[in-house]
Design an enzyme around this catalytic site. Structure first.
Site, PDB file in Angstrom:
ATOM      1  N   HIS A   1       8.251  -4.932   2.474  1.00 41.31           N
ATOM      2  CA  HIS A   1       8.685  -3.688   3.115  1.00 41.31           C
ATOM      3  C   HIS A   1      10.064  -3.274   2.590  1.00 41.31           C
ATOM      4  O   HIS A   1      10.391  -3.532   1.436  1.00 41.31           O
ATOM      5  CB  HIS A   1       8.667  -3.829   4.638  1.00 41.31           C
ATOM      6  CG  HIS A   1       7.308  -4.129   5.207  1.00 41.31           C
ATOM      7  ND1 HIS A   1       6.147  -3.602   4.696  1.00 41.31           N
ATOM      8  CD2 HIS A   1       6.928  -4.902   6.257  1.00 41.31           C
ATOM      9  CE1 HIS A   1       5.101  -4.040   5.400  1.00 41.31           C
ATOM     10  NE2 HIS A   1       5.550  -4.829   6.344  1.00 41.31           N
TER      11      HIS A   1
ATOM     12  N   SER B   1      -3.002  -7.025   4.766  1.00 43.65           N
ATOM     13  CA  SER B   1      -2.683  -7.590   3.463  1.00 43.65           C
ATOM     14  C   SER B   1      -3.975  -7.661   2.658  1.00 43.65           C
ATOM     15  O   SER B   1      -5.015  -8.078   3.181  1.00 43.65           O
ATOM     16  CB  SER B   1      -2.099  -8.992   3.612  1.00 43.65           C
ATOM     17  OG  SER B   1      -0.911  -8.978   4.364  1.00 43.65           O
TER      18      SER B   1
END
Length: 288
Positions: A151, A61
């Site tokens: 996602h 991230s």
């Protein structure tokens, strides 16, 4: 026989990341001097492993980078960028962002970019960390008041009867007039400058190969995410494996600086690091 050094490349079990590495994993592109092996773990796991340098190359991230900048440099290839979109906050019943103060909201890891955006835009929410692919089900079942989708869940959640509260990524983009760098690919600095460039060049060639030959690559990576039955693969790959992913453009580099400064201001990172980006060599990696 020329000796090769083993190297571990870790990425999320999702179709866009798999698309980056498809040609490398299937021997269609080489990484001279290295013998890559591949691991797939959820982003929350990869973020934790990056803190100790477990993998030579890993997805993270973006908001984690200040904590690992001393050990890793950023690759110019493989950045997940939202241009007017990003992690989405959803609920079962119609809700407003402000109404979620004090409510249980599922996040796919702490810290993750989805968590950071929720923390910034709805600081009163009570975050509940859980696997990203279980959040939508928990919201649909009423176990959570809301959840952050990442996602392929970004595209799939309406099929579960869930409603969008707000697109957290789109709101960040709107406020800053910049694209959102959701995730990065990073490489361990102990490979040295030549090694890091070799790795970057090979991954760049792998993504380029998949983009030139999308049909077989998409067929192979469709087993990830929601799978072939989910019907999200092609659209999702187009969203997050594109020109921005091939080579990080100037506006994404500027946005990354803004985002990382916000992470540090929030107390989620030690200091704003230099935006230290490894570029590929001008020559194309040879096809294996």
């Amino acid at each position: 026989m020329r000796r090769t050094t083993p190297i571990t490349i870790a990425y999320t079990p999702d179709s866009d990341d798999a698309f980056y590495y498809d040609a490398l994993e299937h021997g269609l592109v080489s990484m001279p001097g290295y013998r890559p092996r591949f691991r797939r773990e959820p982003m929350a796991v990869l973020n934790r492993e990056a803190l100790t340098g477990t993998n030579e190359v890993t997805a993270i991230s973006s908001v984690v980078y200040p904590a690992i900048a001393g050990r890793y440099a950023i690759l110019s290839v493989g950045t997940s960028v939202g241009r007017g979109y990003g992690p989405v906050l959803v609920s079962r019943e119609p809700r407003t962002l402000s109404a979620l103060a004090g409510r249980r909201v599922g996040v796919p890891g702490v810290p993750t970019t989805g968590w950071f955006l929720l923390r910034t835009l709805c600081p009163g929410a009570v975050t509940v960390e859980m696997p990203f692919d279980e959040i939508a089900g928990a919201v649909a079942a009423g176990a959570l008041d809301a959840g952050v989708m990442i996602h392929e869940e970004l595209l799939y959640y309406p099929r579960m009867g869930l409603r969008r509260v707000t697109d957290l990524g789109a709101e960040w983009c709107r406020r800053h007039a910049l694209p959102l760098p959701v995730g990065l690919n990073v490489v361990r600095r102990d490979l040295g400058s030549a090694g890091m460039r070799t790795v970057c060049t090979a991954i760049s060639a792998s993504l380029h190969h998949a983009r030139l030959n999308p049909e077989p690559a998409l067929a192979r990576v469709s087993r990830f995410g929601r799978g072939a039955t989910g019907g999200c693969t092609e659209q999702f790959v187009q969203m997050f494996a594109n020109d921005d992913s091939q080579c990080m453009p100037a506006d994404v580099r500027a946005a990354l600086g803004v985002l990382l400064a916000q992470v540090v201001a929030l107390g989620a990172g030690p200091a704003v690091p230099p935006i230290d980006i490894i570029e590929p060599a001008p020559a194309t990696v040879a096809v294996a």
